[in-house]
Scaffold this motif. Structure first.
Motif, PDB file in Angstrom:
ATOM      1  N   SER A  33      -8.366   4.767   2.664  1.00 25.20           N
ATOM      2  CA  SER A  33      -8.634   5.172   1.290  1.00 25.20           C
ATOM      3  C   SER A  33      -7.462   5.890   0.653  1.00 25.20           C
ATOM      4  CB  SER A  33      -9.872   6.083   1.249  1.00 25.20           C
ATOM      5  OG  SER A  33      -9.643   7.254   2.012  1.00 25.20           O
ATOM      6  N   ASP A  34      -6.466   6.342   1.474  1.00 25.49           N
ATOM      7  CA  ASP A  34      -5.309   7.008   0.895  1.00 25.49           C
ATOM      8  C   ASP A  34      -4.200   6.030   0.564  1.00 25.49           C
ATOM      9  OD1 ASP A  34      -6.380   9.527   0.978  1.00 25.49           O
ATOM     10  OD2 ASP A  34      -5.701   9.896   3.028  1.00 25.49           O
ATOM     11  N   ALA A  35      -4.359   4.784   0.942  1.00 27.77           N
ATOM     12  CA  ALA A  35      -3.301   3.806   0.723  1.00 27.77           C
ATOM     13  C   ALA A  35      -3.543   3.066  -0.577  1.00 27.77           C
ATOM     14  CB  ALA A  35      -3.260   2.816   1.880  1.00 27.77           C
TER      15      ALA A  35
ATOM     16  N   LYS B 281       1.120   4.339  -2.719  1.00 23.89           N
ATOM     17  CA  LYS B 281       1.455   5.646  -2.160  1.00 23.89           C
ATOM     18  C   LYS B 281       2.970   5.702  -1.980  1.00 23.89           C
ATOM     19  CE  LYS B 281       0.857   9.676  -0.227  1.00 23.89           C
ATOM     20  NZ  LYS B 281       0.463  10.850  -1.044  1.00 23.89           N
ATOM     21  N   VAL B 282       3.645   6.523  -2.791  1.00 20.53           N
ATOM     22  CA  VAL B 282       5.102   6.518  -2.867  1.00 20.53           C
ATOM     23  C   VAL B 282       5.697   7.742  -2.170  1.00 20.53           C
ATOM     24  CG1 VAL B 282       7.106   6.598  -4.409  1.00 20.53           C
ATOM     25  CG2 VAL B 282       5.104   5.205  -5.019  1.00 20.53           C
TER      26      VAL B 282
ATOM     27  N   CYS C 271       7.740   6.543 -10.210  1.00 22.71           N
ATOM     28  CA  CYS C 271       6.636   6.822 -11.134  1.00 22.71           C
ATOM     29  C   CYS C 271       5.828   5.569 -11.431  1.00 22.71           C
ATOM     30  CB  CYS C 271       7.182   7.429 -12.425  1.00 22.71           C
ATOM     31  SG  CYS C 271       7.925   9.071 -12.235  1.00 22.71           S
ATOM     32  N   ILE C 272       6.504   4.444 -11.592  1.00 21.49           N
ATOM     33  CA  ILE C 272       5.812   3.186 -11.873  1.00 21.49           C
ATOM     34  C   ILE C 272       4.869   2.827 -10.733  1.00 21.49           C
ATOM     35  CG2 ILE C 272       6.124   0.684 -12.044  1.00 21.49           C
ATOM     36  CD1 ILE C 272       8.724   1.290 -13.620  1.00 21.49           C
ATOM     37  N   MET C 273       5.415   2.762  -9.523  1.00 20.89           N
ATOM     38  CA  MET C 273       4.603   2.327  -8.391  1.00 20.89           C
ATOM     39  C   MET C 273       3.473   3.317  -8.103  1.00 20.89           C
ATOM     40  SD  MET C 273       6.083  -0.487  -8.011  1.00 20.89           S
ATOM     41  CE  MET C 273       5.268  -1.179  -6.574  1.00 20.89           C
ATOM     42  N   ASN C 274       3.756   4.596  -8.276  1.00 24.49           N
ATOM     43  CA  ASN C 274       2.714   5.610  -8.112  1.00 24.49           C
ATOM     44  C   ASN C 274       1.588   5.381  -9.123  1.00 24.49           C
ATOM     45  OD1 ASN C 274       1.737   8.305  -7.072  1.00 24.49           O
ATOM     46  ND2 ASN C 274       2.079   8.866  -9.207  1.00 24.49           N
ATOM     47  N   GLY C 275       1.940   5.080 -10.363  1.00 23.71           N
ATOM     48  CA  GLY C 275       0.940   4.828 -11.389  1.00 23.71           C
ATOM     49  C   GLY C 275       0.128   3.571 -11.141  1.00 23.71           C
ATOM     50  N   LEU C 276       0.711   2.609 -10.422  1.00 20.67           N
ATOM     51  CA  LEU C 276      -0.005   1.366 -10.117  1.00 20.67           C
ATOM     52  C   LEU C 276      -0.850   1.483  -8.852  1.00 20.67           C
ATOM     53  CD1 LEU C 276       2.729  -1.311 -10.957  1.00 20.67           C
ATOM     54  CD2 LEU C 276       0.841  -0.497 -12.392  1.00 20.67           C
TER      55      LEU C 276
ATOM     56  N   LYS D  73       0.827  -1.200   0.000  1.00 21.01           N
ATOM     57  CA  LYS D  73       0.000   0.000   0.000  1.00 21.01           C
ATOM     58  C   LYS D  73       0.865   1.255   0.000  1.00 21.01           C
ATOM     59  CE  LYS D  73      -3.860  -2.167   2.470  1.00 21.01           C
ATOM     60  NZ  LYS D  73      -4.696  -2.133   3.701  1.00 21.01           N
ATOM     61  N   THR D  74       1.966   1.182   0.749  1.00 19.33           N
ATOM     62  CA  THR D  74       2.873   2.321   0.850  1.00 19.33           C
ATOM     63  C   THR D  74       4.297   1.854   0.603  1.00 19.33           C
ATOM     64  OG1 THR D  74       3.149   2.027   3.237  1.00 19.33           O
ATOM     65  CG2 THR D  74       1.383   3.505   2.504  1.00 19.33           C
ATOM     66  N   MET D  75       5.096   2.699  -0.023  1.00 18.88           N
ATOM     67  CA  MET D  75       6.480   2.340  -0.321  1.00 18.88           C
ATOM     68  C   MET D  75       7.372   3.554  -0.162  1.00 18.88           C
ATOM     69  SD  MET D  75       8.179   0.802  -3.843  1.00 18.88           S
ATOM     70  CE  MET D  75       7.763  -0.911  -3.485  1.00 18.88           C
TER      71      MET D  75
END
Length: 492
Positions: free
Chosen positions: A258-260, A201-202, A193-198, A177-179
């Motif tokens: 909901s933010d994760a 929450k980066v 950018c990749i993980m944010n697009g998937l 959920k978060t990285m």
């Protein structure tokens, strides 16, 4: 470059290649198929190396996957009645690994078709003409080529082994959920950018003043702004003080619910599936601010050559400070029969460069044409969102060497501007005042990688600004700006 060696027919092979990545496979295949050399190759992992198995190819597939999250909103602005769906990591991961398997099979078939003998095991140097395989057998060769690549490294700090590196991210059971991504180079920024697009929450920490050190200042500044606007929590001038597994119930300061981001299936801001990371939630204390808890920590803090336990020191092969093999302009080591190419030499760590180094080696050793490796004016792309394409000198490096003119324009591309987005593109030329040669070209825009390949031809050919100007624009395109900028933005 030739050495006094026994007759070729006293060796098992003319060439033994250690390493089955792109550079080693190309050199082995061409030496065997085009020059009739007796060639063997040893690889102790998967054929294709970093690029195909754990680098360029799976990363680019993840880039493609991550970009679809923005397309629905944009399509709706163009009249399409479609709704936001969900992303299924397991489904994508299965197709991605099937594609990697397919590509690895192609590499093996290319070697087999060229008559290269494969040894699917580790090899190390025993002497200047002998390699020892993991099964205890030895093989001799007139020439030995080392093409073993490199691997990602973790920082020297307690619990660093609990964080992921780039090799791990393609094998996650589910998305966290978060990285937290630690680093500011192109690998860190691409995966942010990749993980944010998937839907993850980066947060990104980088100890330097600005991400993408070494690239053009104006270009990297625009990318940093875009990353922040896209929702990445970027912290420059920030490093990690300590990291440890989070205690039960320790949520730190990270958002939840909901933010994760989602795990197995996710949309832009999902809240359901369980996250899975390398070692569970981690509590991280930065040099600035309070400690936070992240489901996963990803170190993108550099790579190092795979030279450990290869037997190189016993042969007297010179090694650099980072463990890289020192070679001359022909990729030859201080031991005349031993050559090295690719990331293990830590020259320019790009797959197309390793392939060109392998070709130059074959032409030198088997073609009778001494061919130095050309490392000048290499185009490259960074697959952030937006992408950056670059070739030649940055504005900063160019002005340190001579007087220059800078032609630069930043604008909202038509496609995204129509959809009401604030995305900006950058087209930039760095020009020599003395002879009008275009010293550098820098593009920040969707598909910048595709554009810089073509611009790279012109810069490599040392065309002048006036020759750019004499080229008719293709309208309406973003790239037409490269040939329509008439007035310098600034001089230096």
């Amino acid at each position: 470059m030739a050495a006094d060696t026994p007759a070729a027919d006293t060796f098992d092979y003319d060439l033994f290649v250690i390493g089955g990545g792109s550079g080693g496979v190309r050199a082995a295949r061409v030496a065997a198929s085009e020059y009739g050399a007796r060639v063997a190759l040893a690889e102790d992992d998967r054929y294709g190396g970093t690029c195909v198995i754990r680098g360029c190819v799976p990363k680019k597939l993840m880039v493609y996957a991550s970009e679809y999250s923005e397309l629905v909103d944009e399509a709706q602005c163009y009249g399409w009645d479609i709704k936001q769906g969900s992303f299924n990591w397991q489904s994508f991961r299965g197709r991605m690994h099937a594609e990697l398997d397919r590509l690895e099979g192609i590499y093996k078939k290319l070697l087999d078709g060229a008559g290269v003998e494969r040894f699917d095991q580790r090899a190390k140097m025993q002497d200047a003409h002998t390699v020892k395989l993991a099964d205890g057998t030895t093989k001799t060769a007139k020439h030995i080529l080392i093409a073993v690549g490199g691997h990602p490294v973790r920082p020297d700090m307690p619990n660093a082994e609990l964080g992921m590196v780039s090799d791990d991210i393609f094998h996650l059971d589910a998305l966290p959920k978060t990285m937290l991504i630690i680093g500011g180079g192109y690998i860190a920024c691409e995966f942010a950018c990749i993980m944010n697009g998937l839907g993850v929450k980066v947060t990104q920490y980088y100890r330097g003043a600005q991400i993408l050190r070494g690239f053009d200042e104006e270009a990297r500044g625009l990318i940093a702004e875009a990353m922040c606007e896209n929702g990445i929590d970027l912290h420059v001038g920030t490093d990690v003080v300590e990291m440890a597994p989070a205690a039960d119930g320790d949520s730190g300061a990270m958002p939840t619910g909901s933010d994760a981001a989602a795990g197995g299936t996710s949309s832009a801001a999902p809240s359901t599936a369980n996250a899975s990371a390398k070692s569970g939630p981690m509590r991280v204390k930065p040099t600035t601010g309070d400690a936070q808890v992240f489901d996963a920590v990803f170190f993108a803090t550099g790579r190092t050559p795979n030279t450990k336990d290869l037997g190189l020191e016993d042969l007297g092969i010179e090694m650099g400070r980072r463990g890289e093999i020192k070679v001359d302009e022909y990729s030859q080591t201080g031991v005349p029969s031993v050559y090295a190419i690719g990331d293990v030499t830590d020259r320019v760590n790009l797959t197309p460069v390793a392939i060109r180094e392998g070709m130059a080696f074959v032409q030198t050793v088997f073609g009778g044409e001494p061919t130095p490796v050309d490392h000048e004016l290499i185009p490259s792309a960074i697959f952030t969102q937006p992408e950056m394409g670059t070739v030649g000198l940055s504005e900063e490096d160019a002005r340190d060497q001579e007087e220059i003119e800078v032609y630069s324009t930043s604008f909202r591309p038509m496609q995204t501007a129509f959809a009401g987005k604030s995305d900006r593109a950058l087209m930039k030329l760095v020009v020599s005042k003395k002879d009008r040669t275009v010293l550098g070209c820098h593009i920040v825009a969707p598909h910048a990688g595709e554009m810089i390949q073509l611009a790279g031809i012109a810069v490599k050919a040392k065309l002048t600004k006036e020759q750019f100007d004499a080229t008719c624009a293709v309208h309406p395109t973003m790239s037409e700006e490269l040939v329509t900028m008439r007035t310098p933005t600034r001089t230096a």
